[in-house]
Design a protein around this motif. Structure first.
Motif, PDB file in Angstrom:
ATOM      1  N   LEU A 121       3.701  -1.551   3.918  1.00 21.36           N
ATOM      2  CA  LEU A 121       3.268  -0.163   3.790  1.00 21.36           C
ATOM      3  C   LEU A 121       4.427   0.643   3.213  1.00 21.36           C
ATOM      4  N   ALA A 133      -2.433   4.787  -3.120  1.00 22.09           N
ATOM      5  CA  ALA A 133      -3.374   5.570  -2.296  1.00 22.09           C
ATOM      6  C   ALA A 133      -2.773   6.961  -2.084  1.00 22.09           C
ATOM      7  N   ILE A 182      -0.226   6.078   3.243  1.00 16.34           N
ATOM      8  CA  ILE A 182      -1.056   5.554   4.354  1.00 16.34           C
ATOM      9  C   ILE A 182      -1.845   6.690   5.004  1.00 16.34           C
ATOM     10  N   LEU A 220       1.078  -7.728   4.169  1.00 16.21           N
ATOM     11  CA  LEU A 220       1.071  -6.302   3.823  1.00 16.21           C
ATOM     12  C   LEU A 220       2.434  -5.679   3.995  1.00 16.21           C
ATOM     13  N   ILE A 253       0.873  -1.176   0.000  1.00 13.96           N
ATOM     14  CA  ILE A 253       0.000   0.000   0.000  1.00 13.96           C
ATOM     15  C   ILE A 253       0.908   1.223   0.000  1.00 13.96           C
ATOM     16  N   ILE A 259      -1.122  -1.095  -4.293  1.00 15.44           N
ATOM     17  CA  ILE A 259      -2.260  -0.173  -4.236  1.00 15.44           C
ATOM     18  C   ILE A 259      -1.726   1.249  -4.130  1.00 15.44           C
ATOM     19  N   LEU A 297      -7.449   0.776   4.046  1.00 15.59           N
ATOM     20  CA  LEU A 297      -7.245  -0.502   3.345  1.00 15.59           C
ATOM     21  C   LEU A 297      -6.321  -1.414   4.140  1.00 15.59           C
ATOM     22  N   ALA A 298      -5.348  -0.834   4.802  1.00 15.24           N
ATOM     23  CA  ALA A 298      -4.467  -1.653   5.650  1.00 15.24           C
ATOM     24  C   ALA A 298      -5.288  -2.330   6.746  1.00 15.24           C
ATOM     25  N   GLY A 331      -5.119   4.663   2.425  1.00 17.01           N
ATOM     26  CA  GLY A 331      -4.101   3.644   2.660  1.00 17.01           C
ATOM     27  C   GLY A 331      -4.255   2.990   4.024  1.00 17.01           C
TER      28      GLY A 331
END
Ligand SMILES: NC(=O)c1ccc[n+]([C@@H]2O[C@H](COP(=O)([O-])OP(=O)(O)OC[C@H]3O[C@@H](n4cnc5c(N)ncnc54)[C@H](OP(=O)(O)O)[C@@H]3O)[C@@H](O)[C@H]2O)c1
Length: 211
Positions: free
Chosen positions: A28, A65, A8, A26, A5, A63, A15-16, A12
């Motif tokens: 980040l 974000a 954040i 995951l 992701i 992703i 979704l995390a 973000g």
């Protein structure tokens, strides 16, 4: 699947939190992996922390974000993402004449523009159609919220569909990446209701059918 992701903020982090309830691993991707808030979120969602480029390199699905005005530099700095699936949830928004508006539309879209910045990657436009809160948790909502996706690569869309379903959405294929031109204004329908029509943020679209 390992999912990176990138960014954040509202989306973000939501979704995390949503993906932390699934079996996906995951990472980040943040500008400053030593940041205390990033470390706190990473611990909460049991994610690795990395720079955006390191995170993207290590993941199968990425992703984005990010805010639209930061997107070009940030996406190009991710490096070569050939063969990877990329979810673009960015709405290309700016204040125009005092109003929040889309900066792209009839002839292209953020989805197509981002695909152009990432040659060889499989960009799928989705997760731009509801607020972040619904992405983190929509378990109490019935019927299941719908989430359209647009992209050129069938396998990538199948992969994204499983992630959307894991997040509690009903995935629906809108077609090729040019259909991002439909999905970005569609995101504006949600924003208009939530921000300017008093409906608030705790709702989503559903596809309901006569049986
Ligand atoms: N908010 C929603 O409910 C919602 C819903 C659907 C779609 N969207 C779309 O999702 C995108 C993100 O929205 P948001 O509300 O999450 O925005 P946000 O809260 O402002 O978060 C943006 C994130 O991007 C990071 N970032 C900015 N520039 C960067 C760069 N150059 N490299 C790496 N990271 C960078 C920021 O990190 P720093 O902390 O380091 O600045 C921050 O974590 C937008 O395009 C928006 O249109 C939002």
């Amino acid at each position: 699947m390992k999912i990176a992701i990138i960014g954040i903020g509202n989306v973000g982090s939501a979704l995390a939190r949503g993906l932390a309830k699934t079996s996906h691993r995951l990472v980040l991707g943040v500008r400053d992996p030593s940041d205390a808030a990033a470390k706190t979120l990473a611990a909460e969602v049991k994610a690795e922390l990395a720079t955006p480029a390191e995170g993207a390199k290590s993941a199968e699905l990425i992703i984005l974000a990010l805010p639209w005005d930061a997107a070009e530099a940030a996406v190009k700095a991710l490096g070569d993402l050939s063969g990877k699936t990329v979810i673009d949830c960015i709405n290309p928004l700016a204040m125009i004449g005092g109003s929040l508006a889309l900066t792209l539309g009839h002839t292209t879209s953020a989805g197509e523009t981002i695909a152009g910045w990432l040659p060889g990657a499989y960009v799928v436009k989705t997760l731009n159609q509801v607020g972040a809160e619904i992405m983190a948790d929509n378990a109490g909502i019935s019927p299941r919220p719908v989430m359209f996706m647009a992209g050129d690569h069938a396998e990538a869309k199948a992969k994204v569909a499983t992630v959307l379903a894991d997040l509690g959405f009903e995935p629906l294929d809108a077609g090729d990446i040019t259909k991002a031109r439909l999905l970005e204004p569609y995101g504006m329908v949600w924003i208009n209701q939530a921000m300017f029509r008093g409906k608030g943020r705790n709702w989503a679209f559903a596809a309901v059918e006569r049986t």
